[in-house]
Design an enzyme around this catalytic site. Sequence first.
Site, PDB file in Angstrom:
ATOM      1  N   HIS A 117       0.803  -1.230   0.000  1.00  0.00           N
ATOM      2  CA  HIS A 117       0.000   0.000   0.000  1.00  0.00           C
ATOM      3  C   HIS A 117       0.839   1.285   0.000  1.00  0.00           C
ATOM      4  CE1 HIS A 117      -2.996  -2.937   0.512  1.00  0.00           C
ATOM      5  NE2 HIS A 117      -2.722  -3.198   1.754  1.00  0.00           N
ATOM      6  N   CYS A 134      -7.298  -6.638   5.122  1.00  0.00           N
ATOM      7  CA  CYS A 134      -8.579  -6.475   5.842  1.00  0.00           C
ATOM      8  C   CYS A 134      -9.642  -7.389   5.246  1.00  0.00           C
ATOM      9  CB  CYS A 134      -9.049  -5.035   5.778  1.00  0.00           C
ATOM     10  SG  CYS A 134      -9.036  -4.408   4.108  1.00  0.00           S
ATOM     11  N   GLY A 194       7.246  -2.010   5.288  1.00  0.00           N
ATOM     12  CA  GLY A 194       6.082  -2.382   6.100  1.00  0.00           C
ATOM     13  C   GLY A 194       6.398  -2.966   7.461  1.00  0.00           C
ATOM     14  N   ILE A 223      -6.978  -8.033  14.286  1.00  0.00           N
ATOM     15  CA  ILE A 223      -6.899  -9.227  13.425  1.00  0.00           C
ATOM     16  C   ILE A 223      -7.485 -10.439  14.143  1.00  0.00           C
ATOM     17  CG2 ILE A 223      -5.355 -10.799  12.200  1.00  0.00           C
ATOM     18  CD1 ILE A 223      -3.503  -8.481  11.674  1.00  0.00           C
ATOM     19  N   TYR A 251      -7.233  -0.117  21.805  1.00  0.00           N
ATOM     20  CA  TYR A 251      -7.983   0.937  21.110  1.00  0.00           C
ATOM     21  C   TYR A 251      -9.144   1.489  21.926  1.00  0.00           C
ATOM     22  CZ  TYR A 251      -5.503  -1.553  17.495  1.00  0.00           C
ATOM     23  OH  TYR A 251      -4.521  -2.195  16.777  1.00  0.00           O
ATOM     24  N   SER A 271      -4.592   2.991   6.026  1.00  0.00           N
ATOM     25  CA  SER A 271      -4.967   4.393   5.756  1.00  0.00           C
ATOM     26  C   SER A 271      -3.736   5.296   5.908  1.00  0.00           C
ATOM     27  CB  SER A 271      -6.088   4.814   6.708  1.00  0.00           C
ATOM     28  OG  SER A 271      -5.835   4.303   8.016  1.00  0.00           O
ATOM     29  N   GLY A 275     -11.770   1.316  12.653  1.00  0.00           N
ATOM     30  CA  GLY A 275     -13.089   0.767  12.976  1.00  0.00           C
ATOM     31  C   GLY A 275     -13.057  -0.735  12.878  1.00  0.00           C
TER      32      GLY A 275
HETATM   33  C1  LIG Z   1      -5.194  -9.291   8.424  1.00  0.00           C
HETATM   34  C2  LIG Z   1      -4.966  -7.796   8.377  1.00  0.00           C
HETATM   35  C3  LIG Z   1      -6.063  -6.951   8.349  1.00  0.00           C
HETATM   36  C4  LIG Z   1      -5.860  -5.563   8.290  1.00  0.00           C
HETATM   37  N1  LIG Z   1      -6.957  -4.729   8.242  1.00  0.00           N
HETATM   38  C5  LIG Z   1      -6.758  -3.384   8.179  1.00  0.00           C
HETATM   39  C6  LIG Z   1      -7.883  -2.497   8.095  1.00  0.00           C
HETATM   40  O1  LIG Z   1      -9.041  -2.937   8.085  1.00  0.00           O
HETATM   41  N2  LIG Z   1      -7.641  -1.160   8.036  1.00  0.00           N
HETATM   42  C7  LIG Z   1      -6.364  -0.651   8.063  1.00  0.00           C
HETATM   43  O2  LIG Z   1      -6.202   0.571   8.015  1.00  0.00           O
HETATM   44  N3  LIG Z   1      -5.264  -1.478   8.144  1.00  0.00           N
HETATM   45  C8  LIG Z   1      -5.457  -2.814   8.205  1.00  0.00           C
HETATM   46  N4  LIG Z   1      -4.373  -3.653   8.295  1.00  0.00           N
HETATM   47  C9  LIG Z   1      -3.022  -3.060   8.360  1.00  0.00           C
HETATM   48  C10 LIG Z   1      -2.516  -2.772   6.948  1.00  0.00           C
HETATM   49  O3  LIG Z   1      -2.586  -3.939   6.176  1.00  0.00           O
HETATM   50  C11 LIG Z   1      -1.086  -2.273   7.014  1.00  0.00           C
HETATM   51  O4  LIG Z   1      -1.060  -1.101   7.793  1.00  0.00           O
HETATM   52  C12 LIG Z   1      -0.561  -1.994   5.602  1.00  0.00           C
HETATM   53  O5  LIG Z   1      -0.433  -3.201   4.905  1.00  0.00           O
HETATM   54  C13 LIG Z   1       0.775  -1.263   5.629  1.00  0.00           C
HETATM   55  O6  LIG Z   1       1.198  -1.100   4.296  1.00  0.00           O
HETATM   56  P1  LIG Z   1       2.760  -0.976   3.942  1.00  0.00           P
HETATM   57  O7  LIG Z   1       2.851  -0.873   2.477  1.00  0.00           O
HETATM   58  O8  LIG Z   1       3.372   0.086   4.796  1.00  0.00           O
HETATM   59  O9  LIG Z   1       3.420  -2.328   4.461  1.00  0.00           O
HETATM   60  P2  LIG Z   1       3.152  -3.846   4.073  1.00  0.00           P
HETATM   61  O10 LIG Z   1       1.740  -4.039   3.666  1.00  0.00           O
HETATM   62  O11 LIG Z   1       3.707  -4.640   5.213  1.00  0.00           O
HETATM   63  O12 LIG Z   1       4.046  -4.078   2.766  1.00  0.00           O
HETATM   64  C14 LIG Z   1       5.451  -4.086   2.839  1.00  0.00           C
HETATM   65  C15 LIG Z   1       5.971  -4.701   1.545  1.00  0.00           C
HETATM   66  O13 LIG Z   1       7.400  -4.687   1.586  1.00  0.00           O
HETATM   67  C16 LIG Z   1       7.870  -5.907   1.085  1.00  0.00           C
HETATM   68  N5  LIG Z   1       9.201  -6.139   1.684  1.00  0.00           N
HETATM   69  C17 LIG Z   1       9.516  -6.152   3.000  1.00  0.00           C
HETATM   70  N6  LIG Z   1      10.838  -6.375   3.154  1.00  0.00           N
HETATM   71  C18 LIG Z   1      11.363  -6.506   1.896  1.00  0.00           C
HETATM   72  C19 LIG Z   1      12.681  -6.773   1.388  1.00  0.00           C
HETATM   73  N7  LIG Z   1      13.724  -6.941   2.206  1.00  0.00           N
HETATM   74  N8  LIG Z   1      12.851  -6.843   0.058  1.00  0.00           N
HETATM   75  C20 LIG Z   1      11.783  -6.689  -0.796  1.00  0.00           C
HETATM   76  N9  LIG Z   1      10.527  -6.441  -0.377  1.00  0.00           N
HETATM   77  C21 LIG Z   1      10.324  -6.353   0.955  1.00  0.00           C
HETATM   78  C22 LIG Z   1       6.830  -6.950   1.505  1.00  0.00           C
HETATM   79  O14 LIG Z   1       6.860  -8.072   0.653  1.00  0.00           O
HETATM   80  C23 LIG Z   1       5.532  -6.146   1.357  1.00  0.00           C
HETATM   81  O15 LIG Z   1       4.961  -6.322   0.089  1.00  0.00           O
HETATM   82  C24 LIG Z   1      -4.544  -5.039   8.306  1.00  0.00           C
HETATM   83  C25 LIG Z   1      -3.442  -5.907   8.330  1.00  0.00           C
HETATM   84  C26 LIG Z   1      -3.659  -7.273   8.358  1.00  0.00           C
HETATM   85  C27 LIG Z   1      -2.470  -8.189   8.363  1.00  0.00           C
HETATM   86  N1  LIG Z   2     -10.020  -2.737  11.338  1.00  0.00           N
HETATM   87  C1  LIG Z   2      -8.770  -2.259  11.319  1.00  0.00           C
HETATM   88  O1  LIG Z   2      -8.503  -1.066  11.300  1.00  0.00           O
HETATM   89  C2  LIG Z   2      -7.628  -3.255  11.374  1.00  0.00           C
HETATM   90  C3  LIG Z   2      -7.913  -4.620  11.173  1.00  0.00           C
HETATM   91  C4  LIG Z   2      -6.843  -5.523  11.262  1.00  0.00           C
HETATM   92  C5  LIG Z   2      -5.558  -5.064  11.521  1.00  0.00           C
HETATM   93  N2  LIG Z   2      -5.360  -3.744  11.675  1.00  0.00           N
HETATM   94  C6  LIG Z   2      -4.016  -3.250  12.001  1.00  0.00           C
HETATM   95  O2  LIG Z   2      -3.044  -4.258  11.753  1.00  0.00           O
HETATM   96  C7  LIG Z   2      -2.069  -4.261  12.803  1.00  0.00           C
HETATM   97  C8  LIG Z   2      -1.956  -5.633  13.398  1.00  0.00           C
HETATM   98  O3  LIG Z   2      -3.204  -5.949  14.021  1.00  0.00           O
HETATM   99  P1  LIG Z   2      -3.139  -7.019  15.236  1.00  0.00           P
HETATM  100  O4  LIG Z   2      -4.528  -7.378  15.592  1.00  0.00           O
HETATM  101  O5  LIG Z   2      -2.149  -8.081  14.928  1.00  0.00           O
HETATM  102  O6  LIG Z   2      -2.464  -6.165  16.396  1.00  0.00           O
HETATM  103  P2  LIG Z   2      -3.161  -5.414  17.585  1.00  0.00           P
HETATM  104  O7  LIG Z   2      -2.106  -4.601  18.215  1.00  0.00           O
HETATM  105  O8  LIG Z   2      -4.427  -4.771  17.137  1.00  0.00           O
HETATM  106  O9  LIG Z   2      -3.583  -6.614  18.607  1.00  0.00           O
HETATM  107  C9  LIG Z   2      -2.615  -7.454  19.215  1.00  0.00           C
HETATM  108  C10 LIG Z   2      -3.295  -8.068  20.422  1.00  0.00           C
HETATM  109  O10 LIG Z   2      -2.471  -9.128  20.936  1.00  0.00           O
HETATM  110  C11 LIG Z   2      -2.425  -9.032  22.351  1.00  0.00           C
HETATM  111  N3  LIG Z   2      -1.180  -9.677  22.769  1.00  0.00           N
HETATM  112  C12 LIG Z   2       0.085  -9.208  22.614  1.00  0.00           C
HETATM  113  N4  LIG Z   2       0.962 -10.142  23.061  1.00  0.00           N
HETATM  114  C13 LIG Z   2       0.233 -11.217  23.501  1.00  0.00           C
HETATM  115  C14 LIG Z   2       0.550 -12.490  24.067  1.00  0.00           C
HETATM  116  N5  LIG Z   2       1.831 -12.861  24.282  1.00  0.00           N
HETATM  117  N6  LIG Z   2      -0.457 -13.334  24.389  1.00  0.00           N
HETATM  118  C15 LIG Z   2      -1.745 -12.961  24.190  1.00  0.00           C
HETATM  119  N7  LIG Z   2      -2.121 -11.762  23.663  1.00  0.00           N
HETATM  120  C16 LIG Z   2      -1.135 -10.922  23.321  1.00  0.00           C
HETATM  121  C17 LIG Z   2      -2.511  -7.550  22.646  1.00  0.00           C
HETATM  122  O11 LIG Z   2      -3.031  -7.348  23.950  1.00  0.00           O
HETATM  123  C18 LIG Z   2      -3.463  -7.064  21.554  1.00  0.00           C
HETATM  124  O12 LIG Z   2      -4.809  -7.113  22.007  1.00  0.00           O
HETATM  125  C19 LIG Z   2      -2.492  -3.234  13.823  1.00  0.00           C
HETATM  126  O13 LIG Z   2      -1.749  -2.053  13.578  1.00  0.00           O
HETATM  127  C20 LIG Z   2      -3.948  -3.001  13.499  1.00  0.00           C
HETATM  128  O14 LIG Z   2      -4.317  -1.634  13.766  1.00  0.00           O
HETATM  129  C21 LIG Z   2      -6.362  -2.816  11.628  1.00  0.00           C
END
Ligand SMILES: Cc1cc2nc3c(=O)[nH]c(=O)nc-3n(C[C@H](O)[C@H](O)[C@H](O)COP(=O)(O)OP(=O)(O)OC[C@H]3O[C@@H](n4cnc5c(N)ncnc54)[C@H](O)[C@@H]3O)c2cc1C
Ligand SMILES: NC(=O)c1ccc[n+]([C@@H]2O[C@H](COP(=O)([O-])OP(=O)(O)OC[C@H]3O[C@@H](n4cnc5c(N)ncnc54)[C@H](O)[C@@H]3O)[C@@H](O)[C@H]2O)c1
Length: 445
Positions: free
Chosen positions: A10, A42, A111, A159, A187, A300, A328
Site C-alpha cells: 500500500h 482487511c 512495512g 486481526i 484501542y 490508511s 473501525g
Molecule cells: C489481516 C490484516 C487486516 C488488516 N486490516 C486493516 C484495516 O481494516 N484497516 C487498516 O487501516 N489497516 C489494516 N491492516 C493493516 C494494513 O494492512 C497495514 O497497515 C498496511 O499493509 C501497511 O502497508 P505498507 O505498504 O506500509 O506495508 P506492508 O503491507 O507490510 O508491505 C510491505 C511490503 O514490503 C515488502 N518487503 C519487505 N521487506 C522486503 C525486502 N527486504 N525486500 C523486498 N521487499 C520487501 C513486503 O513483501 C511487502 O509487500 C490489516 C493488516 C492485516 C495483516
Molecule cells: N479494522 C482495522 O482497522 C484493522 C484490522 C486488522 C488489523 N489492523 C491493524 O493491523 C495491525 C496488526 O493488528 P493485530 O490485531 O495483529 O495487532 P493489535 O495490536 O491490534 O492486537 C494485538 C493483540 O495481541 C495481544 N497480545 C500481545 N501479546 C500477547 C501475548 N503474548 N499473548 C496474548 N495476547 C497478546 C494484545 O493485547 C493485543 O490485544 C495493527 O496495527 C492493526 O491496527 C487494523
Amino acid sequence: MKIVIIGTNHAGIAAANTLLDKYLGHEIVMIDRNSNMSYLGCGTALWVGRQIDQPHELFYARPDEFEAKGATVLTETEVSTIDFQKKQVHAIAKTGETLVEDYDKLILAMGSRPIIPKILGNELEGIHFLKLFQEGQAVDEEFAKESVKRIAVIGAGYIGTEIAEAAKRRGKEVLLFDAEATSLASYYDEDFAKGMDENLSKQGIELHFGEIAQEFKGTNGRVSQIVTNKNSYDVDMVINCIGFTANSALASDQLDTLKNGAIKVDKHQQTSDPDVYAVGDVASIYSNALQDFTYIALASNAVRSGIVAGHNIGGTSLESAGVQGSNGISIFGYNMTSTGFSVKAAERFGLDVSYTDFEDKQKAWFLHEDNDTVKIRIVYEKESRRIVGTQMASYSEIIAGNINMFSLAIQEQKTIDELALLDLFFLPHFNSPYNYMTVAALNAK
Ligand SMILES: Cc1cc2nc3c(=O)[nH]c(=O)nc-3n(C[C@H](O)[C@H](O)[C@H](O)COP(=O)(O)OP(=O)(O)OC[C@H]3O[C@@H](n4cnc5c(N)ncnc54)[C@H](O)[C@@H]3O)c2cc1C
Ligand SMILES: NC(=O)c1ccc[n+]([C@@H]2O[C@H](COP(=O)([O-])OP(=O)(O)OC[C@H]3O[C@@H](n4cnc5c(N)ncnc54)[C@H](O)[C@@H]3O)[C@@H](O)[C@H]2O)c1
C-alpha cells in the site's frame, strides 16, 4: 532522478503512483520480495469467513500497470542490504541472481512483520500467522478440513477478533486468548471493549482474557494443545495475532529510529538521511492527539504517507497533516470506531485528560424500527480542553461516518466546548435534535 522503492504494497504503491502520475521523467524502480502486490489484508477475514466468496477482488494493482507507466518492477526480489554511503540497494532475485540498484532518492516501504511469540512448540505444523495473501490461503485450506475443529486465536486485537469471527462463521469452535483483560484493549477503554466481549461470547466464541500462551504441544508434529499461564486446551490449529512491528532491519542501524525500530521521519516523510524517505508501517508517524511522532500501523496511514513522500521527492514541498489512528471494526454486525486516544491510552502517554460519556438512540426517539443505541466517549485534555480521542459503539453503521468528524476535530485541535455548539444537521431518519455527540459535549465538566 532515479528513485528506488523497496516494498510495493500500500505505501510503496501510493508513492510510486504519485511520482509516475504527477512527476514525469524520473526513473522509478520498484522492488518487492512478494509475488503479488496491493493485497488488502482487511479482506482476509471476510473471505475466509465466506462473507465474500473469493479473494481475487482483494487486490487493486498489478505490476504491469506500473510498467505501462514506465516503471521497472522487480517482484520476487528480496533486498538484502542497503549501502547508504554509496547509495546502492543490493537484492537477490528468485533465480538467485544478485543485482545492485543505484539511487538518487530511496523510499523505504518495507512495512511491518508479525510479532512471533517466543514459546516452546513454535515450529509445530498447524500454527499460523495472518499477514500475507498466501497466509490467508493456508488458513482457508485448514478451515476446509473436517479434522480441524477447535481453533485457538492468540491476540484479540483487530486481526484476532476478525479471524475469530471468520472461524466461527465456518462452523469452528473458537478459543480467543489475549494477555489483556478485554478484547481490543489497545484501542478502547474497558467499558467499551466489554461490549465487544459480550458480542463475541453471545456468538459462541470462548474468551480467555488475561491468559498468555506458554507452550504449544504437538502430536506427530502437528499442534494439538496450547498451554497457558492458567490451563491447557486441546486444539487443532493456532492463529497468532499478537501485533506487528516495523520491518526496518535493512535500515535501523543506519537511520534514526523509534524504540520499537520504526524509522523516524519528519512531516515530509524524510529520514535522518536526506536522500531516504520512509512510508507506511516501517515508519513513524505524527499523531495529532499526542502532538509527537509515534507508531500507528494502518493501511490508511500507509497510503497517505506514500502520497506525501511522492510529492516531496517529485518537487512539491508537502507536509503530512498528521493522523489520529482512526479505525473501525465490525464483528457479527456490532460496530466500534475510535480515533485518537482512549482514556487509558492518553494516560499511558502522560496526558492529563477528562472524558464525557453518553448513550442514546441513533435516530429520533419516535422511530422504533431499526433504531440502535449508540455509546460514545469523548476524551479531552483537562487544561486545554482540546479533544484528543473519541470512541463509539453501536449496531448502527452511522457511527462509521461520525468518527471522521472527531478525527478532523483532533487534527484541528478543536475543544470540547467548540464541539458542543457545532452545526450538526437534524433529520429524524438519521439523528435527534439533541444528538448524542452534542449532548456528550454539552455535559463535559
Ligand atoms: C489481516 C490484516 C487486516 C488488516 N486490516 C486493516 C484495516 O481494516 N484497516 C487498516 O487501516 N489497516 C489494516 N491492516 C493493516 C494494513 O494492512 C497495514 O497497515 C498496511 O499493509 C501497511 O502497508 P505498507 O505498504 O506500509 O506495508 P506492508 O503491507 O507490510 O508491505 C510491505 C511490503 O514490503 C515488502 N518487503 C519487505 N521487506 C522486503 C525486502 N527486504 N525486500 C523486498 N521487499 C520487501 C513486503 O513483501 C511487502 O509487500 C490489516 C493488516 C492485516 C495483516
Ligand atoms: N479494522 C482495522 O482497522 C484493522 C484490522 C486488522 C488489523 N489492523 C491493524 O493491523 C495491525 C496488526 O493488528 P493485530 O490485531 O495483529 O495487532 P493489535 O495490536 O491490534 O492486537 C494485538 C493483540 O495481541 C495481544 N497480545 C500481545 N501479546 C500477547 C501475548 N503474548 N499473548 C496474548 N495476547 C497478546 C494484545 O493485547 C493485543 O490485544 C495493527 O496495527 C492493526 O491496527 C487494523
